[in-house]
Design a protein around this motif. Structure first.
Motif, PDB file in Angstrom:
ATOM      1  N   MET A 100      12.151  10.468   8.890  1.00 24.11           N
ATOM      2  CA  MET A 100      12.145   9.016   8.893  1.00 24.11           C
ATOM      3  C   MET A 100      12.234   8.496  10.316  1.00 24.11           C
ATOM      4  N   VAL A 101      11.529   7.417  10.597  1.00 27.56           N
ATOM      5  CA  VAL A 101      11.668   6.677  11.850  1.00 27.56           C
ATOM      6  C   VAL A 101      11.872   5.213  11.480  1.00 27.56           C
ATOM      7  N   THR A 102      12.485   4.481  12.386  1.00 30.13           N
ATOM      8  CA  THR A 102      12.722   3.053  12.182  1.00 30.13           C
ATOM      9  C   THR A 102      11.903   2.284  13.207  1.00 30.13           C
ATOM     10  N   MET A 103      11.326   1.165  12.778  1.00 32.42           N
ATOM     11  CA  MET A 103      10.520   0.352  13.696  1.00 32.42           C
ATOM     12  C   MET A 103      10.747  -1.123  13.429  1.00 32.42           C
ATOM     13  N   GLU A 104      10.278  -1.931  14.348  1.00 33.16           N
ATOM     14  CA  GLU A 104      10.382  -3.385  14.203  1.00 33.16           C
ATOM     15  C   GLU A 104       9.423  -3.874  13.121  1.00 33.16           C
ATOM     16  N   LYS A 105       9.820  -4.921  12.449  1.00 34.36           N
ATOM     17  CA  LYS A 105       9.042  -5.472  11.338  1.00 34.36           C
ATOM     18  C   LYS A 105       7.649  -5.923  11.785  1.00 34.36           C
ATOM     19  N   GLU A 106       7.541  -6.446  13.002  1.00 34.34           N
ATOM     20  CA  GLU A 106       6.270  -6.968  13.490  1.00 34.34           C
ATOM     21  C   GLU A 106       5.212  -5.870  13.611  1.00 34.34           C
ATOM     22  N   ALA A 107       5.628  -4.656  13.929  1.00 31.38           N
ATOM     23  CA  ALA A 107       4.682  -3.545  14.114  1.00 31.38           C
ATOM     24  C   ALA A 107       4.390  -2.805  12.810  1.00 31.38           C
ATOM     25  N   ALA A 108       5.196  -3.010  11.810  1.00 28.47           N
ATOM     26  CA  ALA A 108       5.119  -2.205  10.586  1.00 28.47           C
ATOM     27  C   ALA A 108       3.808  -2.398   9.816  1.00 28.47           C
ATOM     28  N   GLU A 109       3.324  -3.634   9.704  1.00 21.67           N
ATOM     29  CA  GLU A 109       2.108  -3.876   8.924  1.00 21.67           C
ATOM     30  C   GLU A 109       0.911  -3.194   9.580  1.00 21.67           C
ATOM     31  N   ALA A 110       0.783  -3.336  10.896  1.00 22.86           N
ATOM     32  CA  ALA A 110      -0.327  -2.685  11.606  1.00 22.86           C
ATOM     33  C   ALA A 110      -0.192  -1.163  11.517  1.00 22.86           C
ATOM     34  N   PHE A 111       1.033  -0.674  11.615  1.00 24.10           N
ATOM     35  CA  PHE A 111       1.290   0.765  11.520  1.00 24.10           C
ATOM     36  C   PHE A 111       0.895   1.293  10.137  1.00 24.10           C
ATOM     37  N   SER A 137       0.863  -1.182   0.000  1.00 25.51           N
ATOM     38  CA  SER A 137       0.000   0.000   0.000  1.00 25.51           C
ATOM     39  C   SER A 137       0.894   1.225   0.000  1.00 25.51           C
ATOM     40  N   ILE A 138       0.674   2.091  -0.989  1.00 29.41           N
ATOM     41  CA  ILE A 138       1.510   3.295  -1.089  1.00 29.41           C
ATOM     42  C   ILE A 138       0.629   4.519  -1.287  1.00 29.41           C
ATOM     43  N   PRO A 139       1.122   5.690  -0.875  1.00 24.85           N
ATOM     44  CA  PRO A 139       0.352   6.908  -1.117  1.00 24.85           C
ATOM     45  C   PRO A 139       0.161   7.139  -2.619  1.00 24.85           C
ATOM     46  N   THR A 140      -0.945   7.772  -2.966  1.00 24.09           N
ATOM     47  CA  THR A 140      -1.290   8.007  -4.365  1.00 24.09           C
ATOM     48  C   THR A 140      -0.188   8.769  -5.099  1.00 24.09           C
ATOM     49  N   GLU A 141       0.412   9.782  -4.455  1.00 19.86           N
ATOM     50  CA  GLU A 141       1.472  10.545  -5.119  1.00 19.86           C
ATOM     51  C   GLU A 141       2.677   9.659  -5.430  1.00 19.86           C
ATOM     52  N   ASP A 142       2.979   8.707  -4.553  1.00 19.72           N
ATOM     53  CA  ASP A 142       4.083   7.786  -4.815  1.00 19.72           C
ATOM     54  C   ASP A 142       3.720   6.787  -5.910  1.00 19.72           C
ATOM     55  N   TYR A 143       2.441   6.434  -5.997  1.00 14.29           N
ATOM     56  CA  TYR A 143       2.010   5.544  -7.063  1.00 14.29           C
ATOM     57  C   TYR A 143       2.213   6.207  -8.427  1.00 14.29           C
ATOM     58  N   GLN A 144       1.907   7.498  -8.513  1.00 14.69           N
ATOM     59  CA  GLN A 144       2.120   8.216  -9.776  1.00 14.69           C
ATOM     60  C   GLN A 144       3.596   8.171 -10.159  1.00 14.69           C
ATOM     61  N   GLU A 170      -1.240  -0.019   8.017  1.00 16.11           N
ATOM     62  CA  GLU A 170      -2.694  -0.090   7.884  1.00 16.11           C
ATOM     63  C   GLU A 170      -3.352   1.064   8.648  1.00 16.11           C
ATOM     64  N   TYR A 171      -2.849   1.365   9.838  1.00 16.22           N
ATOM     65  CA  TYR A 171      -3.362   2.484  10.641  1.00 16.22           C
ATOM     66  C   TYR A 171      -3.212   3.790   9.859  1.00 16.22           C
ATOM     67  N   CYS A 172      -2.047   3.999   9.280  1.00  9.46           N
ATOM     68  CA  CYS A 172      -1.802   5.229   8.520  1.00  9.46           C
ATOM     69  C   CYS A 172      -2.704   5.314   7.294  1.00  9.46           C
ATOM     70  N   ALA A 173      -2.940   4.181   6.643  1.00  2.00           N
ATOM     71  CA  ALA A 173      -3.833   4.177   5.472  1.00  2.00           C
ATOM     72  C   ALA A 173      -5.256   4.530   5.887  1.00  2.00           C
ATOM     73  N   GLU A 174      -5.712   3.994   7.026  1.00  2.47           N
ATOM     74  CA  GLU A 174      -7.061   4.288   7.503  1.00  2.47           C
ATOM     75  C   GLU A 174      -7.206   5.753   7.884  1.00  2.47           C
ATOM     76  N   LYS A 175      -6.148   6.333   8.452  1.00  2.00           N
ATOM     77  CA  LYS A 175      -6.189   7.732   8.899  1.00  2.00           C
ATOM     78  C   LYS A 175      -5.743   8.696   7.794  1.00  2.00           C
TER      79      LYS A 175
END
Length: 191
Positions: free
Chosen positions: A140-151, A73-80, A153-158
């Motif tokens: 930029m921030v760095t996070m653990e792989k386990e939290a990234a998918e939920a993060f 899932s990517i932002p629309t501007e990045d998709y362009q 999805e949260y950002c996409a919803e918001k």
């Protein structure tokens, strides 16, 4: 006898009227169904127009051979930007299906696992471009792989545009606009 004839005639007329009403109701229902069917067809054709299918033959033939699909899932501007890089650098050779999320600034890009390296390369380039912009427009921030998918999805919803990239160490880099820093901090704490 005369009364019986009148009753029979009245019953016959009432029966014919009821049959006529039933036929009229059937016609109205058929017409309503046709209108509904036309609306659904129109809606489906509009939704199909939104979906982008690139490399259709490659995608279908690889799926028939047992190829796997993955997605991002990517932002629309990045998709362009992704489409432009695919066209200019890869001659539209990456097989993917792009589906815009409803009421969101995100696009789900589904692609063949065999094209994963090319997609990752394009996304890395997009993130590098963002990070190289003057004035710290992106952070930029760095996070653990386990939290990234939920993060993500949260950002996409918001509707918070972020890019997620995996580092060689197995962590996930999250790149975002500096103006969204407070939203990102809240998303990190909520997730």
């Amino acid at each position: 006898m005369h009364g019986d004839d009148v009753a029979t005639t009245a019953t016959h007329i009432a029966g014919e009227a009821a049959v006529g009403i039933v036929h009229m109701l059937q016609d109205i229902i058929k017409y309503a169904i046709e209108i509904h069917r036309d609306r659904v067809q129109h809606q489906l054709s509009n939704e199909k127009a939104k979906v982008v299918l690139n490399g259709e033959q490659k995608l279908l033939s690889n799926l028939k051979k047992g190829g796997e699909i993955t997605s991002v899932s990517i932002p629309t501007e990045d998709y362009q930007r992704f489409k432009a890089i695919d066209k200019n650098s890869y001659n539209n050779d990456i097989a993917y299906v792009a589906v815009p999320r409803e009421n969101s600034g995100y696009v789900d890009v589904h692609f063949l696992r065999s094209d994963e390296a090319a997609v990752k390369s394009i996304m890395d380039g997009i993130v590098d471009e963002k990070l190289a912009t003057p004035g710290q427009e992106y952070k930029m921030v760095t996070m653990e792989k386990e939290a990234a998918e939920a993060f993500n999805e949260y950002c996409a919803e918001k509707n918070i545009p972020v890019n997620m990239l995996e580092t060689e160490q197995g962590k996930i880099k999250c790149v975002f606009k500096s103006t969204d820093e407070q939203k990102i901090q809240k998303a990190i704490s909520d997730v």
